[in-house]
Design an enzyme around this catalytic site. Structure first.
Site, PDB file in Angstrom:
ATOM      1  N   CYS A 144      -2.152   9.920  -7.471  1.00  0.00           N
ATOM      2  CA  CYS A 144      -1.734   9.645  -8.678  1.00  0.00           C
ATOM      3  C   CYS A 144      -2.718  10.050  -9.268  1.00  0.00           C
ATOM      4  O   CYS A 144      -1.415  10.286 -10.902  1.00  0.00           O
ATOM      5  CB  CYS A 144      -1.656   8.025  -8.197  1.00  0.00           C
ATOM      6  SG  CYS A 144      -2.414   7.072  -8.259  1.00  0.00           S
ATOM      7  N   LEU A 166       0.517  -1.398  -0.023  1.00  0.00           N
ATOM      8  CA  LEU A 166       0.504  -0.044  -0.003  1.00  0.00           C
ATOM      9  C   LEU A 166       1.345   0.914   0.062  1.00  0.00           C
ATOM     10  O   LEU A 166       1.826   1.771   0.027  1.00  0.00           O
ATOM     11  CB  LEU A 166      -0.712  -0.089   1.311  1.00  0.00           C
ATOM     12  CG  LEU A 166      -1.710  -1.688   1.521  1.00  0.00           C
ATOM     13  CD1 LEU A 166      -2.911  -1.248   2.952  1.00  0.00           C
ATOM     14  CD2 LEU A 166      -2.682  -1.529   0.439  1.00  0.00           C
ATOM     15  N   GLU A 208       6.535  13.951 -11.798  1.00  0.00           N
ATOM     16  CA  GLU A 208       5.959  13.720 -10.819  1.00  0.00           C
ATOM     17  C   GLU A 208       6.047  14.125  -9.480  1.00  0.00           C
ATOM     18  O   GLU A 208       5.955  13.690  -9.202  1.00  0.00           O
ATOM     19  CB  GLU A 208       4.532  11.888 -10.732  1.00  0.00           C
ATOM     20  CG  GLU A 208       3.447  12.206  -9.070  1.00  0.00           C
ATOM     21  CD  GLU A 208       3.495  10.083  -9.047  1.00  0.00           C
ATOM     22  OE1 GLU A 208       2.194  10.352  -9.386  1.00  0.00           O
ATOM     23  OE2 GLU A 208       4.204   9.571  -9.148  1.00  0.00           O
ATOM     24  N   CYS A 224       0.675   2.560 -10.884  1.00  0.00           N
ATOM     25  CA  CYS A 224       1.723   3.718 -10.054  1.00  0.00           C
ATOM     26  C   CYS A 224       1.447   5.361 -10.353  1.00  0.00           C
ATOM     27  O   CYS A 224       0.603   5.385 -10.643  1.00  0.00           O
ATOM     28  CB  CYS A 224       3.338   2.837 -11.129  1.00  0.00           C
ATOM     29  SG  CYS A 224       3.714   1.421 -11.050  1.00  0.00           S
ATOM     30  N   LYS A 264       1.344  -4.875   3.487  1.00  0.00           N
ATOM     31  CA  LYS A 264       2.055  -4.316   4.074  1.00  0.00           C
ATOM     32  C   LYS A 264       1.616  -3.016   3.634  1.00  0.00           C
ATOM     33  O   LYS A 264       1.517  -2.079   2.688  1.00  0.00           O
ATOM     34  CB  LYS A 264       3.264  -4.522   3.559  1.00  0.00           C
ATOM     35  CG  LYS A 264       4.791  -3.391   3.316  1.00  0.00           C
ATOM     36  CD  LYS A 264       5.816  -3.238   2.719  1.00  0.00           C
ATOM     37  CE  LYS A 264       6.686  -2.359   3.327  1.00  0.00           C
ATOM     38  NZ  LYS A 264       6.085  -0.946   3.113  1.00  0.00           N
TER      39      LYS A 264
END
Length: 496
Positions: free
Chosen positions: A302, A165, A389, A268, A191
């Protein structure tokens, strides 16, 4: 809409919280074999509690227990409607503890309490409930193979899933993973990000109380080398579902290649465009969506529309409206419901975002400790702020002179997660949505669809599956064909 409390009332809840601080393995909390790790309040820098980290030994134990639970079949082979009932019961427990969870999330992540209360917690509950309701409503198939055979095409749970996560939406991303994975019958090891472990630990406890069997949902707080990499390399983990940076996503592909070629699903990064064409109508409406798209959740999103690609004919009036909208977006103490923006998640991320705050800004441009106000720069398409980003509240404005140029600039990125097109022309709207290479394209609005629509990206924004919608269930299953010969053996050998 949730009735928000006062800042003082939220502080009183925070003072009474019981902080979950150890790994949840095989149905109970237990001290981890890794080092103790402080979890900090991003807004103040103060220590909230010490987290007992998991280590490789805990990973090995959790995978063993997850495999045992899967093979025993108490969950995987449970009637779908029974799994549904357990997950709906979990939603009821989350609902009872929703205010506590909202405060816990805000304290640990720096997210504004208003977002935790009004968006994250309700969407977490909705996500798990949506997938729970789908559990006994997804049909398998038969194939048209003629009268001499019956072909049954069935979905089977993939097995042991490691869910990795991010820290920007700790509860909601947890729900996006465990909702469909548990509904499918998998065993899941979570996790959470190092910065935001506690809400995942609390949900695991509530899931066990709701009837999720031991070993089926476990949570291992810890860092990447101690927990993430061992999960990625473990020969008995069947799948990794990862949401986070593209750089870290690449590592899980290597781990899978070096081990058992486990299935890897990646969601991603993104450098998402909001394209405003010359004929866009109601610029007040456009400005509201652009501001929300760029600055919601401090831009730690994101799918944030961090590039505004705007036709020069509407640029000036649109920018004036955007500037006016910024007055409503107050930045400050996350527990104060008056604030729309809270603190960036940690000092390292503050430094990363701060490196992009240079030159003359149209708005904002300076950090105040962990707080960065909505910031706007006008840039060229080659500027790093238009290509990288940032994952902060920074909007890069790029002027274009034609629709063709706008689409070309929109596609001039390594990513392809989300995009928006604003236009009054139906043909241009459809053509723009078709031509922009992104997993989700919204028209005359910003968004990600809803729980019924698949979410994921093209190119370096990820691949391997989709979150949300029925497509999310497919990624946690294997497809099996069962072929049944219906010929009569008395008719002789069917093989010639």
């Amino acid at each position: 809409m949730t009735d928000l409390l006062t800042r003082a009332e939220y502080a009183a809840i925070a003072a009474e919280l019981d902080f979950p601080a150890t790994p949840f393995i095989d149905g109970k909390f237990r001290k981890g074999t890794g080092p103790m790790m402080p979890t900090l309040n991003p807004a103040t820098g103060e220590e909230i509690t010490q987290i007992s980290n998991a280590g490789p030994e805990d990973v090995a134990l959790a995978v063993t227990k997850a495999r045992e639970a899967f093979e025993q079949g108490h969950w995987a082979r449970m009637h779908p409607s029974a799994r549904k009932d357990v997950l709906i019961k979990l939603c009821k427990y989350i609902t009872r503890r929703k205010r506590e969870l909202a405060v816990l999330e805000s304290l640990e992540s720096g997210k504004p309490i208003r977002d935790c209360e009004e968006i994250d917690i309700p969407e977490t509950i909705h996500c798990i409930k949506w997938h729970a309701e789908a559990t006994d409503k997804i049909y398998d198939q038969t194939a048209p193979v003629g009268d001499d055979a019956l072909s049954v095409i069935v979905r089977e749970p993939i097995g042991v899933v490691a869910a990795i996560l991010p820290w920007n939406f700790p509860l909601l991303m947890l729900a996006w993973k465990i909702g469909p994975a548990l509904a499918a019958g998998c065993s899941v090891i979570v996790k959470p990000a190092e910065q935001t472990s506690m809400t995942a630990l609390r949900i695991a406890e509530l899931a066990h109380m709701a009837g999720v069997p031991r070993g089926v949902l476990q949570v291992l707080p810890g860092d990447g080398p101690s927990v993430g990499e061992p999960l990625g390399r473990h020969m008995d983990v069947d799948m990794v579902s990862f949401t986070g940076s593209t750089e870290t996503g690449r590592r899980f592909l290597h781990y899978a290649a070096d081990s058992n070629l486990k299935k890897v699903v990646l969601e991603c990064g993104g450098k998402n465009p909001a394209v405003v064409l010359a004929d866009a109508e109601n610029l007040d409406h456009v400005a509201a969506h652009v501001v929300n798209a760029a600055f919601w959740n401090m831009g730690e999103n994101c799918s944030a529309a961090s590039r505004l690609i705007v036709h020069r004919d509407v640029k000036a009036p649109l920018m004036a409206r955007i500037q006016a909208r910024l007055r409503e977006w107050k930045t400050g103490d996350p527990l104060d419901p008056a604030n729309h923006l809270g603190a960036l998640v940690d000092a390292g991320h503050v430094a990363k975002v701060g490196a992009y705050l240079k030159g003359e800004a149209l708005a904002g441009g300076q950090a105040d400790g962990p707080f960065v106000p909505p910031t706007i720069y006008e840039v060229s398409r080659e500027d790093p702020r238009a290509r990288e980003e940032i994952f902060g509240p920074v909007l890069s404005v790029i002027e274009v002179t034609s629709t063709e140029e706008a689409i070309a600039v929109a596609n001039d990125t390594d990513y392809g997660l989300a995009a928006s097109v604003f236009t009054a022309n139906t043909r241009q709207a459809i053509r723009g949505a078709r031509d922009i290479r992104a997993g989700t394209v919204t028209v005359n609005c910003y968004g990600e669809g809803d729980m019924s629509t698949p979410f994921g990206g093209y190119r370096q924004s990820g691949f391997g599956g989709r979150d949300n919608g029925l497509h999310a269930h497919d990624q946690y299953t294997e497809i099996k064909t069962i072929w049944i010969d219906l010929t009569d053996p008395a008719d002789g050998d069917a093989i010639s």
